[in-house]
Design a protein around this motif. Structure first.
Motif, short mmCIF file in Angstrom:
data_model
loop_
_atom_site.label_atom_id
_atom_site.label_comp_id
_atom_site.label_asym_id
_atom_site.label_seq_id
_atom_site.Cartn_x
_atom_site.Cartn_y
_atom_site.Cartn_z
N GLN A 87 1.50 2.09 4.57
CA GLN A 87 0.46 1.09 4.82
C GLN A 87 0.87 0.12 5.92
O GLN A 87 0.06 -0.27 6.77
CB GLN A 87 0.15 0.31 3.53
CG GLN A 87 -0.32 1.18 2.38
CD GLN A 87 -1.51 2.04 2.74
OE1 GLN A 87 -2.55 1.52 3.17
NE2 GLN A 87 -1.37 3.34 2.59
N ILE A 88 2.13 -0.25 5.92
CA ILE A 88 2.65 -1.15 6.96
C ILE A 88 2.64 -0.46 8.32
O ILE A 88 2.25 -1.06 9.33
CB ILE A 88 4.07 -1.62 6.59
CG1 ILE A 88 4.02 -2.54 5.34
CG2 ILE A 88 4.73 -2.34 7.75
CD1 ILE A 88 5.35 -2.74 4.67
N ALA A 89 3.03 0.80 8.34
CA ALA A 89 3.00 1.57 9.60
C ALA A 89 1.58 1.67 10.14
O ALA A 89 1.35 1.54 11.35
CB ALA A 89 3.60 2.96 9.38
N ASN A 90 0.61 1.90 9.26
CA ASN A 90 -0.79 1.97 9.67
C ASN A 90 -1.27 0.64 10.23
O ASN A 90 -2.01 0.59 11.22
CB ASN A 90 -1.68 2.38 8.49
CG ASN A 90 -1.48 3.83 8.08
OD1 ASN A 90 -0.99 4.64 8.86
ND2 ASN A 90 -1.85 4.16 6.86
N LEU A 107 0.21 -8.98 10.97
CA LEU A 107 0.42 -7.84 10.09
C LEU A 107 -0.11 -8.12 8.68
O LEU A 107 -0.74 -7.26 8.06
CB LEU A 107 1.91 -7.48 10.03
CG LEU A 107 2.26 -6.19 9.29
CD1 LEU A 107 1.59 -5.00 9.97
CD2 LEU A 107 3.75 -5.99 9.23
N LEU A 108 0.13 -9.32 8.19
CA LEU A 108 -0.37 -9.68 6.87
C LEU A 108 -1.87 -9.50 6.78
O LEU A 108 -2.40 -9.01 5.78
CB LEU A 108 -0.03 -11.15 6.55
CG LEU A 108 1.45 -11.51 6.37
CD1 LEU A 108 1.57 -13.00 6.13
CD2 LEU A 108 2.06 -10.74 5.22
N ALA A 109 -2.57 -9.91 7.83
CA ALA A 109 -4.03 -9.84 7.83
C ALA A 109 -4.55 -8.41 7.85
O ALA A 109 -5.69 -8.17 7.44
CB ALA A 109 -4.58 -10.61 9.03
N GLU A 110 -3.73 -7.46 8.29
CA GLU A 110 -4.16 -6.07 8.36
C GLU A 110 -3.96 -5.33 7.04
O GLU A 110 -4.59 -4.30 6.80
CB GLU A 110 -3.38 -5.32 9.45
CG GLU A 110 -3.74 -5.71 10.86
CD GLU A 110 -5.19 -5.39 11.21
OE1 GLU A 110 -5.71 -4.36 10.73
OE2 GLU A 110 -5.80 -6.17 11.95
N LEU A 111 -3.09 -5.84 6.18
CA LEU A 111 -2.78 -5.15 4.93
C LEU A 111 -3.88 -5.41 3.90
O LEU A 111 -4.44 -6.49 3.82
CB LEU A 111 -1.42 -5.62 4.41
CG LEU A 111 -0.24 -5.22 5.29
CD1 LEU A 111 1.03 -5.92 4.84
CD2 LEU A 111 -0.04 -3.70 5.28
N THR A 112 -4.17 -4.39 3.11
CA THR A 112 -5.31 -4.43 2.21
C THR A 112 -4.95 -5.08 0.87
O THR A 112 -3.78 -5.24 0.51
CB THR A 112 -5.80 -3.01 1.93
OG1 THR A 112 -4.78 -2.30 1.20
CG2 THR A 112 -6.12 -2.27 3.23
#
Length: 215
Positions: A87-90, A107-112
């Motif tokens: 998920q982090i790589a994505n 990055l935090l904002a991109e994680l679900t």
């Protein structure tokens, strides 16, 4: 617009669920569909506050635990975190495609929400729970158990997915209002003042009452 027009745009399968629930009454089914749209809209403030406060609370605790802001880098060679690493790589790949910097905030904002709720899974209790329980500083000790937190977050995650995929909310079990209360309770556990702030903008209970009265 009449039933046929809306069915052409929204599909017979989607609208059909509402018509079946109303015993074939198209007028009531259309009113329910419109009510569902308003309920979905009214869910956004609670979901917004919960998800952002949760991820920032987790970020604060894990930054302190690992000693740096990009704490996820400590998981790179850990098989237990293989799903989280994907998920982090994505998330990083999305930032690269948009030519945006890979800062912790970005990055935090991109994680679900699914990523954040996964950190409360059973296998991470020996590694993360001691720190993550502190995110819910106002949760009574009798309730501040990993299983209790995980169950609540997974319920809200599933509800969020229903909202964002435009699914029916009218006939859920537990009811939408009860599930909304779970989210508000989690926010209270994070910070009661945040719950009070949300109350100024949270229209879900009122919209739910209006639909119940019309039904």
């Amino acid at each position: 617009m009449n039933w046929n027009d809306l069915e052409r745009h929204f599909s017979a399968a989607r609208l059909g669920r509402y018509r079946i629930a109303r015993g074939g009454d198209a007028a009531k089914a259309l009113a329910d569909y419109a009510g569902n749209v308003l309920l979905s809209e009214a869910m956004l403030p609670m979901l917004n506050v919960l998800e952002i406060a949760l991820r920032n609370g987790i970020h604060t605790r894990l930054s302190a635990h690992y000693g740096w802001a990009d704490w996820w880098e400590a998981w790179v060679d850990e098989p237990a975190f293989s799903w989280q690493n994907k998920q982090i790589a994505n998330a990083k790949a999305k930032l690269v495609r948009r030519c945006e910097p890979q800062t912790p905030d970005k990055l935090l904002a991109e994680l679900t929400l699914g990523f954040w709720s996964s950190l409360f899974n059973k296998q991470f209790q020996p590694v993360l729970w001691k720190d993550l329980r502190l995110v819910f500083a106002r949760c009574p000790k009798s309730q501040r158990q990993r299983h209790t937190i995980s169950t609540a977050l997974n319920q809200i995650r599933d509800l969020r997915n229903r909202v964002f995929h435009h699914e029916p909310l009218l006939w859920l079990t537990p009811t939408l209002l009860e599930q909304h209360r779970v989210g508000v309770e989690v926010i209270h556990w994070i910070d009661p003042q945040l719950e009070q702030w949300l109350a100024q903008y949270d229209r879900l209970p009122a919209i739910w009452a209006e639909w119940q009265a019309a039904a």
